[in-house]
Design an enzyme around this catalytic site. Structure first.
Site, PDB file in Angstrom:
ATOM      1  N   HIS A 129       0.847  -1.190   0.000  1.00 33.51           N
ATOM      2  CA  HIS A 129       0.000   0.000   0.000  1.00 33.51           C
ATOM      3  C   HIS A 129       0.886   1.245   0.000  1.00 33.51           C
ATOM      4  CE1 HIS A 129      -3.552  -2.228   1.793  1.00 33.51           C
ATOM      5  NE2 HIS A 129      -2.585  -2.958   2.325  1.00 33.51           N
ATOM      6  N   GLU A 180       2.515  -0.697   4.376  1.00 34.15           N
ATOM      7  CA  GLU A 180       2.309   0.659   3.863  1.00 34.15           C
ATOM      8  C   GLU A 180       3.657   1.313   3.612  1.00 34.15           C
ATOM      9  OE1 GLU A 180      -0.490   2.360   3.219  1.00 34.15           O
ATOM     10  OE2 GLU A 180      -2.077   1.375   4.369  1.00 34.15           O
ATOM     11  N   HIS A 236      -2.430  -2.972  -3.401  1.00 32.22           N
ATOM     12  CA  HIS A 236      -3.810  -2.811  -2.933  1.00 32.22           C
ATOM     13  C   HIS A 236      -4.758  -2.714  -4.125  1.00 32.22           C
ATOM     14  CE1 HIS A 236      -6.501  -0.603   0.243  1.00 32.22           C
ATOM     15  NE2 HIS A 236      -6.959  -1.801  -0.051  1.00 32.22           N
ATOM     16  N   ASP A 259      -3.422   2.323  -4.990  1.00 32.15           N
ATOM     17  CA  ASP A 259      -2.071   2.217  -4.434  1.00 32.15           C
ATOM     18  C   ASP A 259      -1.479   0.812  -4.604  1.00 32.15           C
ATOM     19  OD1 ASP A 259      -4.164   1.650  -2.422  1.00 32.15           O
ATOM     20  OD2 ASP A 259      -2.552   1.480  -0.964  1.00 32.15           O
TER      21      ASP A 259
END
Length: 179
Positions: free
Chosen positions: A33, A115, A154, A164
């Site tokens: 992400h 992330e 994602h 993303d």
């Protein structure tokens, strides 16, 4: 990675936004992400605050939609390569939302979410790729069902809803670092 499913090179900050994974489901997917709060601004504490459940939604006009949102990721890799872990890998972080991989819904049940501090249209830092590659190798040792074919963005598991890590993410470079 230690016996508590915490990455040894991470700063650990306990998010309340997680739960137990369903029984008898193997961890078999890695989801990449990106996040920045506000969009395109880096190095601030707002991502931490979001994942820890204490974001001030009045701190920026873009944060109004975040009120009451309960989300987390297993790991955040900051622009400088710092690794922050919010949820142990054996627990179910709330990162994927409505999602599906190879016909199997609810990707949070069987995935690890990482992330990258960034946004869809800005290049990621080389140190982020290096850190992500090192982390990926560690994860693949602990969770061998996560093959290269089971590393996705994602956007791959929530097409039309998520974009993303975006066009700026260099998949070829990343995969060359983990081969």
């Amino acid at each position: 990675m230690n016996h508590q499913h915490i990455y040894q090179n991470a700063v650990y900050r306990h998010s309340p936004h997680f739960n137990q994974r369903p029984e008898k489901i193997a961890i078999s997917l890695l989801v990449i992400h990106c996040i920045s709060l506000p969009e395109g601004q880096f190095g601030l504490n707002h991502i931490d605050d979001l994942f820890l459940g204490c974001i001030n939604c009045n701190a920026h006009p873009d944060f109004k939609d975040l009120a009451g949102l309960e989300v987390s990721a297993h790991i955040l890799i900051r622009r400088d390569g710092q690794v922050i872990q919010y949820v142990p890998f054996d627990k179910r972080a709330w990162h994927a939302g409505v999602s599906e991989f190879n016909g199997v819904p609810n990707c949070n049940d069987f995935s690890i979410g990482i992330e990258l501090e960034g946004c869809d249209n800005l290049a990621y830092e080389d140190i982020q790729y290096k850190t992500l590659a090192e982390l990926t190798k560690e994860i693949q040792i602990r969770y061998p069902d996560i093959t290269q074919q089971r590393i996705v963005g994602h956007s791959d598991i929530a097409p039309g809803r998520k974009t993303d890590p975006g066009k700026a993410f260099d998949w070829e470079h990343y995969f060359s670092l983990i081969d």
